[in-house]
Design a protein around this motif. Structure first.
Motif, PDB file in Angstrom:
ATOM      1  N   THR A 188       0.835  -1.189   0.000  1.00 18.52           N
ATOM      2  CA  THR A 188       0.000   0.000   0.000  1.00 18.52           C
ATOM      3  C   THR A 188       0.875   1.246   0.000  1.00 18.52           C
ATOM      4  O   THR A 188       2.032   1.214   0.440  1.00 18.52           O
ATOM      5  N   LEU A 189       0.274   2.331  -0.479  1.00 13.07           N
ATOM      6  CA  LEU A 189       0.964   3.616  -0.565  1.00 13.07           C
ATOM      7  C   LEU A 189      -0.014   4.695  -0.145  1.00 13.07           C
ATOM      8  O   LEU A 189      -1.069   4.852  -0.753  1.00 13.07           O
ATOM      9  N   SER A 190       0.318   5.414   0.909  1.00  8.31           N
ATOM     10  CA  SER A 190      -0.569   6.461   1.399  1.00  8.31           C
ATOM     11  C   SER A 190      -0.378   7.744   0.594  1.00  8.31           C
ATOM     12  O   SER A 190       0.603   7.893  -0.147  1.00  8.31           O
ATOM     13  N   SER A 191      -1.299   8.673   0.786  1.00  4.56           N
ATOM     14  CA  SER A 191      -1.184   9.958   0.093  1.00  4.56           C
ATOM     15  C   SER A 191       0.068  10.710   0.525  1.00  4.56           C
ATOM     16  O   SER A 191       0.605  11.522  -0.227  1.00  4.56           O
ATOM     17  N   GLY A 192       0.549  10.411   1.712  1.00  2.00           N
ATOM     18  CA  GLY A 192       1.760  11.058   2.197  1.00  2.00           C
ATOM     19  C   GLY A 192       3.044  10.372   1.777  1.00  2.00           C
ATOM     20  O   GLY A 192       4.145  10.854   2.079  1.00  2.00           O
ATOM     21  N   GLY A 193       2.894   9.231   1.107  1.00  4.15           N
ATOM     22  CA  GLY A 193       4.076   8.537   0.609  1.00  4.15           C
ATOM     23  C   GLY A 193       4.544   7.364   1.441  1.00  4.15           C
ATOM     24  O   GLY A 193       5.534   6.709   1.102  1.00  4.15           O
ATOM     25  N   SER A 194       3.841   7.068   2.525  1.00  4.83           N
ATOM     26  CA  SER A 194       4.222   5.919   3.351  1.00  4.83           C
ATOM     27  C   SER A 194       3.840   4.627   2.664  1.00  4.83           C
ATOM     28  O   SER A 194       2.784   4.534   2.038  1.00  4.83           O
ATOM     29  N   THR A 195       4.698   3.636   2.792  1.00  7.08           N
ATOM     30  CA  THR A 195       4.457   2.344   2.150  1.00  7.08           C
ATOM     31  C   THR A 195       4.410   1.225   3.185  1.00  7.08           C
ATOM     32  O   THR A 195       5.059   1.293   4.237  1.00  7.08           O
ATOM     33  N   ILE A 196       3.636   0.219   2.839  1.00 10.44           N
ATOM     34  CA  ILE A 196       3.576  -1.012   3.627  1.00 10.44           C
ATOM     35  C   ILE A 196       3.680  -2.165   2.640  1.00 10.44           C
ATOM     36  O   ILE A 196       3.009  -2.154   1.604  1.00 10.44           O
ATOM     37  N   TYR A 197       4.515  -3.122   2.954  1.00 11.72           N
ATOM     38  CA  TYR A 197       4.692  -4.293   2.094  1.00 11.72           C
ATOM     39  C   TYR A 197       4.421  -5.570   2.886  1.00 11.72           C
ATOM     40  O   TYR A 197       4.752  -5.675   4.067  1.00 11.72           O
ATOM     41  N   ALA A 198       3.866  -6.554   2.217  1.00  6.89           N
ATOM     42  CA  ALA A 198       3.778  -7.883   2.803  1.00  6.89           C
ATOM     43  C   ALA A 198       5.192  -8.419   2.983  1.00  6.89           C
ATOM     44  O   ALA A 198       6.079  -8.150   2.163  1.00  6.89           O
ATOM     45  N   ASP A 199       5.399  -9.178   4.033  1.00 12.62           N
ATOM     46  CA  ASP A 199       6.736  -9.720   4.296  1.00 12.62           C
ATOM     47  C   ASP A 199       7.247 -10.537   3.111  1.00 12.62           C
ATOM     48  O   ASP A 199       8.444 -10.536   2.815  1.00 12.62           O
ATOM     49  N   SER A 200       6.344 -11.206   2.442  1.00 12.01           N
ATOM     50  CA  SER A 200       6.736 -12.098   1.358  1.00 12.01           C
ATOM     51  C   SER A 200       7.281 -11.369   0.140  1.00 12.01           C
ATOM     52  O   SER A 200       7.925 -11.996  -0.710  1.00 12.01           O
ATOM     53  N   VAL A 201       7.038 -10.055   0.031  1.00  7.54           N
ATOM     54  CA  VAL A 201       7.504  -9.325  -1.156  1.00  7.54           C
ATOM     55  C   VAL A 201       8.517  -8.242  -0.832  1.00  7.54           C
ATOM     56  O   VAL A 201       9.034  -7.588  -1.739  1.00  7.54           O
ATOM     57  N   LYS A 202       8.802  -8.035   0.439  1.00  6.74           N
ATOM     58  CA  LYS A 202       9.752  -6.990   0.824  1.00  6.74           C
ATOM     59  C   LYS A 202      11.107  -7.219   0.167  1.00  6.74           C
ATOM     60  O   LYS A 202      11.612  -8.337   0.145  1.00  6.74           O
ATOM     61  N   GLY A 203      11.649  -6.139  -0.360  1.00  4.62           N
ATOM     62  CA  GLY A 203      12.942  -6.218  -1.027  1.00  4.62           C
ATOM     63  C   GLY A 203      12.866  -6.645  -2.474  1.00  4.62           C
ATOM     64  O   GLY A 203      13.865  -6.570  -3.198  1.00  4.62           O
TER      65      GLY A 203
END
Length: 121
Positions: free
Chosen positions: A50-65
């Motif tokens: 996910t990507l917030s309007s402020g630019g913060s991101t969240i990734y599932a552990d399985s796809v990080k990196g």
């Protein structure tokens, strides 16, 4: 109304890369959070990034990196760059936008039609 059109899916070998795009059109006042989800056969839909309007991101552990989410505000387009793909990444990928149609309206969630990503040798 808002329409989301996805593109970029396909068949790729393990270790390969794909870039998904999701373009929004319609009467949009502002876009809040945006995200990518996926659903593999026989499994529940899961969050990818996910990507917030402020630019913060969240990734599932399985796809990080390996995966990177980004957006082009001028084009109302969301991207997902997927590198080092694995067979377990095979799924239908959906984009989701949280959109305000008017300045003082509540945001509504809109979904793309889904695009198939298959990782196989």
């Amino acid at each position: 109304q808002v329409q989301l059109v996805e593109s970029g899916g396909g068949l790729v070998k393990p270790g390969g890369s794909l870039r998904l795009s999701c373009a929004a059109s319609g009467s949009i006042f502002s876009i809040n959070a945006m995200g990518w989800y996926r659903q593999a056969p026989g499994k529940q839909r899961e969050l990818v990034a996910t990507l917030s309007s402020g630019g913060s991101t969240i990734y599932a552990d399985s796809v990080k990196g390996r995966f990177t989410i980004s957006r082009d505000n001028a084009k109302n387009t969301l991207y997902l760059q997927m590198n080092s793909l694995k067979p377990e990444d095979t799924a239908v990928y959906y984009c989701e936008f949280s959109v305000k149609l008017e300045k003082f309206s509540r945001p509504n969630d809109y979904w793309g039609q889904g695009t198939q990503v298959t990782v196989s040798s």
